[in-house]
Write a protein that holds these residues in place. Sequence first.
Motif, short mmCIF file in Angstrom:
data_model
loop_
_atom_site.label_atom_id
_atom_site.label_comp_id
_atom_site.label_asym_id
_atom_site.label_seq_id
_atom_site.Cartn_x
_atom_site.Cartn_y
_atom_site.Cartn_z
N ASP A 6 -62.66 -112.44 -33.50
CA ASP A 6 -63.48 -111.60 -33.93
C ASP A 6 -63.91 -110.38 -32.88
O ASP A 6 -63.82 -109.23 -33.27
N GLN A 7 -63.75 -110.63 -31.68
CA GLN A 7 -64.08 -109.48 -30.69
C GLN A 7 -62.83 -108.79 -30.83
O GLN A 7 -62.70 -107.43 -30.75
N PHE A 41 -62.29 -104.65 -31.31
CA PHE A 41 -61.41 -103.83 -30.43
C PHE A 41 -60.50 -103.17 -31.30
O PHE A 41 -60.22 -101.83 -31.18
N ARG A 42 -59.86 -103.72 -32.13
CA ARG A 42 -58.36 -102.82 -33.18
C ARG A 42 -59.35 -101.88 -33.84
O ARG A 42 -58.75 -100.62 -33.83
N LEU A 59 -69.04 -98.51 -25.78
CA LEU A 59 -70.12 -98.93 -26.39
C LEU A 59 -69.96 -100.01 -27.58
O LEU A 59 -70.53 -101.05 -27.77
N ARG A 60 -68.85 -99.59 -28.34
CA ARG A 60 -68.69 -100.44 -29.45
C ARG A 60 -68.13 -101.69 -28.88
O ARG A 60 -68.22 -102.65 -29.72
N ILE A 61 -67.22 -101.59 -28.03
CA ILE A 61 -66.54 -102.84 -27.36
C ILE A 61 -67.70 -103.75 -26.83
O ILE A 61 -67.78 -105.08 -26.98
N ALA A 63 -69.23 -108.16 -20.41
CA ALA A 63 -69.75 -106.87 -20.19
C ALA A 63 -69.35 -106.54 -18.93
O ALA A 63 -69.27 -105.47 -18.80
N LEU A 64 -69.88 -107.32 -18.11
CA LEU A 64 -69.56 -107.01 -16.56
C LEU A 64 -68.14 -106.58 -16.30
O LEU A 64 -68.12 -105.57 -15.38
N GLU A 65 -67.01 -107.46 -16.79
CA GLU A 65 -65.90 -106.95 -16.53
C GLU A 65 -65.62 -105.82 -17.21
O GLU A 65 -64.47 -105.13 -16.66
#
Length: 175
Positions: A65-66, A70-71, A132-134, A143-145
Amino acid sequence: MTGKIKWMVWAIVVLFLMNAATLGTILYHNYKQQVPADTVAYVSSYPGNALNGRFFRQTLDFTNDQMEVFRDANEQFRPQTATLTFSIDSLKAEMFKEMKNEKPNTSRLGELSAKIGDMHGELKRETYEFFLRIRAVCSEEQALELEKVFEPLFVNENLPTVPRGYQRGWKRANN
């Protein structure tokens, strides 16, 4: 027997030459592909970071889903940023050409500079929207990575390296 030995000697010579040519080709291409130590392609804490789907799946452990998010984001981001980057580079080349003229047109240089600045701002906007979308679909750890990956694009970007003494007025104090 001498004819057979002669044929075998020629076969060995041909095989030796083919092996030498193959080895030479491999060594030549390895030598040509080495990147000089002072070349920097993209500064990141992740080696070979290309910000592609494979990177996000492997490094950030994105789910299917992530990856779909991304795509979708990437389909908009890549063409936009490629076009902007090409346009900025073209304007910089035009600006440098004008600067080299015997009597450069300073109003034209100002226009080019302003266009480059506007486009660079648009490029940064595209980049933060992509980020921000990702980030919206990332876990806290992801999010930290993700921040580490994008940090070089926003922190101390393209700052020239200045000797430490010059930063504190060393030149003035030591003249």
